[in-house]
Design a protein around this motif. Structure first.
Motif, mmCIF file in Angstrom:
data_model
loop_
_atom_site.group_PDB
_atom_site.id
_atom_site.type_symbol
_atom_site.label_atom_id
_atom_site.label_comp_id
_atom_site.label_asym_id
_atom_site.label_seq_id
_atom_site.Cartn_x
_atom_site.Cartn_y
_atom_site.Cartn_z
ATOM 1 N N LEU A 740 -12.239 -11.872 -3.659
ATOM 2 C CA LEU A 740 -11.170 -10.810 -3.172
ATOM 3 C C LEU A 740 -11.030 -10.585 -1.815
ATOM 4 O O LEU A 740 -10.247 -10.088 -1.201
ATOM 5 N N PHE A 741 -12.261 -10.874 -1.144
ATOM 6 C CA PHE A 741 -12.583 -10.757 0.271
ATOM 7 C C PHE A 741 -11.454 -11.188 1.108
ATOM 8 O O PHE A 741 -10.705 -10.316 1.897
ATOM 9 N N GLU A 742 -10.897 -12.408 0.924
ATOM 10 C CA GLU A 742 -9.870 -12.861 1.761
ATOM 11 C C GLU A 742 -8.579 -12.141 1.593
ATOM 12 O O GLU A 742 -7.835 -11.936 2.617
ATOM 13 N N LYS A 743 -8.297 -11.512 0.468
ATOM 14 C CA LYS A 743 -7.068 -10.874 0.258
ATOM 15 C C LYS A 743 -7.250 -9.558 1.052
ATOM 16 O O LYS A 743 -6.458 -9.168 1.780
ATOM 17 N N CYS A 744 -8.544 -8.989 1.288
ATOM 18 C CA CYS A 744 -8.740 -7.746 1.957
ATOM 19 C C CYS A 744 -8.300 -7.808 3.464
ATOM 20 O O CYS A 744 -8.195 -6.719 4.193
ATOM 21 N N ILE A 745 -8.665 -8.978 4.045
ATOM 22 C CA ILE A 745 -8.609 -9.289 5.294
ATOM 23 C C ILE A 745 -7.318 -8.791 5.967
ATOM 24 O O ILE A 745 -6.969 -8.275 7.024
ATOM 25 N N TYR A 746 -6.113 -8.962 5.233
ATOM 26 C CA TYR A 746 -4.930 -8.747 5.835
ATOM 27 C C TYR A 746 -4.374 -7.376 5.320
ATOM 28 O O TYR A 746 -3.216 -7.123 5.517
ATOM 29 N N LEU A 747 -5.279 -6.411 4.680
ATOM 30 C CA LEU A 747 -4.702 -5.157 4.396
ATOM 31 C C LEU A 747 -4.884 -4.138 5.769
ATOM 32 O O LEU A 747 -5.774 -4.551 6.663
ATOM 33 N N LYS A 748 -4.107 -3.119 5.783
ATOM 34 C CA LYS A 748 -4.144 -2.338 6.724
ATOM 35 C C LYS A 748 -5.379 -1.013 6.042
ATOM 36 O O LYS A 748 -6.105 -0.520 7.053
ATOM 37 N N SER A 749 -5.171 -0.673 4.875
ATOM 38 C CA SER A 749 -6.177 0.361 4.291
ATOM 39 C C SER A 749 -6.580 -0.082 2.989
ATOM 40 O O SER A 749 -5.691 -1.100 2.271
ATOM 41 N N ILE A 750 -7.364 0.610 2.502
ATOM 42 C CA ILE A 750 -7.890 0.191 1.087
ATOM 43 C C ILE A 750 -8.467 1.535 0.486
ATOM 44 O O ILE A 750 -8.886 2.525 1.167
ATOM 45 N N ILE A 751 -8.451 1.519 -0.852
ATOM 46 C CA ILE A 751 -9.055 2.606 -1.601
ATOM 47 C C ILE A 751 -10.594 2.022 -2.284
ATOM 48 O O ILE A 751 -10.270 1.037 -3.039
ATOM 49 N N ILE A 752 -11.651 2.670 -2.139
ATOM 50 C CA ILE A 752 -12.542 2.461 -2.877
ATOM 51 C C ILE A 752 -13.127 3.789 -3.839
ATOM 52 O O ILE A 752 -13.246 4.784 -3.366
ATOM 53 N N ASP A 753 -13.189 3.574 -5.192
ATOM 54 C CA ASP A 753 -13.245 4.345 -6.098
ATOM 55 C C ASP A 753 -14.471 4.102 -6.807
ATOM 56 O O ASP A 753 -14.529 3.362 -7.815
ATOM 57 N N SER A 754 -15.670 4.550 -6.092
ATOM 58 C CA SER A 754 -16.862 4.119 -6.582
ATOM 59 C C SER A 754 -17.083 4.698 -8.308
ATOM 60 O O SER A 754 -17.766 4.213 -9.104
ATOM 61 N N LYS A 755 -16.600 5.983 -8.591
ATOM 62 C CA LYS A 755 -16.709 6.561 -9.751
ATOM 63 C C LYS A 755 -16.261 5.759 -10.825
ATOM 64 O O LYS A 755 -16.745 5.643 -11.965
#
Length: 762
Positions: A740-755
């Protein structure tokens, strides 16, 4: 050759290729001038000749040049074939293109079984693989929309087509025909499949790229090697075998997926050839020597999982029980490869966990009871404070010895050999013991939480109270910035650390201090607010009754194990830094290019002390560097999956989804900073960003002094260095997200919902 535009190419293909399973949807194309000169007629023609839905595409000359495609510059539009909609969308479309550019109108294929895009060679390095991005959501535009698509999958197929997935057989036949037709093996093909019929939607050429090897002979050699590893006879129990780049000692995380020869050879020499097995045996597990833990396959490090699993069996486990346990665990991993980097948490039982039921219910009763007793002995070794103290003393002894080595007036090769010998004896073994204790400690804390004996807030407080290298580093940085200590004082403790510990090209903190820390801040002791910690002391004390521990002392000991693992790591890496320093000195005195040292195998230096060859050592080294550099550049373009289950996996594989490890109990959203290994961007931009980094070891601690908001890594598990750091600092992170890392490279922002344990691609 391909025609000038995609529309002209489709027209050409329609005339030249005829397969029963191939269809090109009805289409027309016209230039902007042609359309505007007879606009009403063209609209009527579209309404009369197409189905209820159409797709309007660009077909422009600037999309298919030799050096650039401009793919994605002009958006495709799907609309109903109604006058108002068609008129509106066509008008908007032509306003954005030049007079000589074309508009392509196609029948829109609905409810497809699969849609995708094929690149007939890898876009990044021109390696000889089909790269198929496909989606089975029954929507044709998700793959090409440019939006993040969590349902999209990626398949790599080597162009030898020795093995390939049957479902893509007809597609491959079409690709081979298209390449011959256009005399071009760098194509971008958009397609969809419905009722076993392949609809060709577009075909365009990719920009020119450097020539690369087809890797046919290389893959045949790798196939033979893998077949022997997976299916050859072994002295160890286990009828099957698999390979993983993260199963144990995390090589993909620690040295990278394509490490330099010096990095991988040093890692093997120091750890995975023998020391790891010596440690396991001393801790109460089976001695699996002479089996090696790690292989170098096509330039990538892979762990022999059968060997690894056997090394976690208690020493006195019977052969009968061993076979059952190993085969069960291997079968589980073959069916669930997403757990390959969490073997100790999800697959094999490595100790007796006093807070949950531990048994081998698939064994006979007596075997089951024996295994439980053996596991209890492992736990007793975990609690052995004498060995704990001995390990601490050995690390201190190492620090004393390396100072003496550097004070001796002798040649660099002898110093390197001494550093390696004593590092293995007084550094790697004690660290391995402490790392084992830290794993057990983390597993016990997680179990306490799972069993509701502590709550998540208590767990957060527990990890927040751990003080590892990053806490001390940030504290010393604060003193340095307040002029309480000198830079020399600071670097005496931390100057040897370098991002990518085993990479000689990576500058350490002393060599690159200004870059790593010029914009750092004092981010220590992050306050954790709004916590309501709970601990069931009475129940925990009942569990601990047989181990002469009270909950307070027990939790303190767990914390010590985790802290000391990180402290040991800080100390033993001083030896690695000195190995590199002496290698550089040696290269200067022998006029060997320092930049070429990364292509050297460390065994050449080790053997040089006693192997008095008739050839000059400089000649031997330069010849080896030349061969290794050639092989490295060849290996770089070999694509391998993270887990190899079958020899066919080296010819085709689908990128696998990973089970992500989340830290903290928060939800954050932020802008992404993709931290590349060449450090080409200013570290000012780290502040308040979610950092995206492929793999990271202790040398990357400096990033935590820049006020980062969150962290995402491709590799890593719940026991990894970065997980511990983020837990300690209460930083929200997604560790080990895999492909999934390769997809994230091209993002400007992201949400991490640990809960909710969710990564949302914005």
């Amino acid at each position: 050759m391909l025609k000038k535009t995609k529309a002209e190419s489709l027209n050409f293909i329609k005339k030249k290729i005829n397969f029963d399973y191939l269809e090109i949807p009805k289409f027309i194309f016209m230039s902007k001038i042609e359309l505007l000169n007879n606009f009403d007629y063209k609209i009527k023609y579209i309404l009369r000749n197409f189905s209820d839905q159409i797709i309007i595409r660009s077909s422009n000359q600037d999309e298919d040049q030799n050096n650039i495609t401009n793919a994605g510059k002009y958006k495709s539009v799907v609309c109903k074939n109604k006058k108002n909609e068609v008129t509106k969308e066509i008008s908007k479309f032509v306003s954005k293109i030049k007079n000589k550019d074309q508009v392509l109108v196609q029948d829109f294929i609905k409810n497809v079984d699969l849609s995708g895009v094929v690149f007939t060679r890898d876009l990044k390095d021109n390696s000889p693989y089909l790269v198929i991005n496909f989606d089975t959501s029954r929507k044709t535009n998700l793959v090409t929309s440019g939006k993040m698509n969590p349902t999209m999958e990626t398949m790599y197929i080597h162009r030898s087509y020795k093995y390939f997935p049957i479902k893509f057989k007809n597609l491959i036949n079409i690709i081979i025909k298209l390449e011959k037709l256009f005399k071009n093996n760098r194509l971008d093909i958009e397609f969809c499949i419905k009722n076993k019929k392949i609809y060709l939607l577009q075909c365009r050429k990719l920009p020119k790229n450097k020539q690369t090897s087809e890797l046919v002979e290389e893959l045949i050699n790798i196939e033979k090697k893998i077949d022997l590893i997976l299916n050859g006879k072994s002295l160890l129990p286990g009828t099957k075998n698999i390979l993983s780049n993260m199963a144990d000692w995390n090589p993909a995380e620690m040295i990278g997926n394509k490490p330099y020869p010096l990095s991988i050879s040093l890692y093997k020499e120091l750890i995975t050839d023998e020391q790891w097995a010596i440690h396991r045996s001393a801790f109460g597990y089976k001695d699996v020597r002479p089996n090696k833990l790690m292989y170098n396959i096509g330039g990538s490090p892979f762990i022999d999982v059968r060997t690894d699993l056997n090394s976690f069996l208690p020493a006195h486990t019977s052969l009968s029980a061993s076979k059952k346990i190993i085969n069960k665990n291997l079968n589980f991993l073959i069916k669930n490869p997403e757990f390959h980097d969490k073997i100790e948490f999800n697959t094999v039982q490595t100790f007796y966990n006093i807070f949950k039921k531990t048994n081998y219910d698939y064994l006979e009763y007596k075997e089951n009871q024996k295994q439980i007793n053996y596991q209890k002995k492992i736990l007793n070794n975990f609690f052995d404070k004498k060995q704990f103290k001995k390990d601490k003393n050995n690390i201190k002894k190492l620090i004393s010895i390396i100072k003496k080595i550097e004070s001796y007036k002798t040649n660099e090769i002898q110093k390197i050999n001494w550093h390696i010998f004593y590092l293995k004896k007084y550094g790697i073994i004690p660290f391995s013991n402490m790392a084992r204790r830290a794993f057990i400690a983390i597993e016990l804390i997680n179990t306490l939480c799972d069993k509701k004996l502590i709550n998540e807030d208590y767990k957060t407080k527990f990890f927040g109270g751990i003080k590892t290298t990053i806490s001390y580093l940030n504290k010393e940085l604060a003193k340095y910035k307040n002029n309480e200590i000198t830079k020399k004082d600071l670097l005496t403790k931390f100057g040897h650390l370098r991002p990518s510990t085993y990479d000689i090209d990576s500058k350490n903190y002393s060599e690159n201090f200004q870059f790593y820390f010029e914009n750092s801040y004092n981010y220590i002791n992050k306050k954790i607010r709004d916590l309501d910690p709970f601990i069931d002391k009475n129940k925990i004390d009942k569990f601990l009754h047989n181990y002469k521990f009270k909950n307070k002392d027990f939790l303190k000991y767990l914390k010590q194990c985790i802290q000391e693992r990180e402290s040991f790591k800080l100390d033993f890496t001083k030896s690695i830094d000195l190995i590199f320093k002496n290698l550089r000195k040696f290269s200067i005195s022998n006029k060997i290019k320092i930049n070429n040292l990364k292509f050297l195998d460390i065994s050449t230096i080790i053997n040089a002390e006693t192997n008095l060859s008739l050839r000059k050592l400089k000649k031997i080294i330069n010849d080896e560097i030349s061969v290794n550099e050639y092989n490295y550049n060849l290996f770089k373009i070999i694509k391998l999956p993270d887990v190899i289950i079958n020899k066919k996996d080296i010819y085709f594989f689908k990128k696998r989804k990973s089970k992500i490890n989340f830290t903290s109990n928060k939800k954050i959203e932020g802008k992404i900073f993709y931290f590349k290994k060449d450090y080409s961007l200013s570290l000012k931009t780290l502040t308040n960003k979610i950092i995206l980094i492929e793999n990271a070891d202790p040398g990357y601690d400096f990033i935590f002094s820049h006020g980062i908001k969150g962290l995402i890594t491709k590799y890593g598990g719940p026991n990894s260095h970065m997980s511990i750091r983020c837990e300690e600092l209460n930083i929200t992170a997604a560790i080990g997200i895999g492909d999934l890392f390769e997809k994230c490279i091209y993002l400007k922002s992201i949400i991490i919902d640990s809960k909710k344990e969710n990564l949302i691609l914005v």
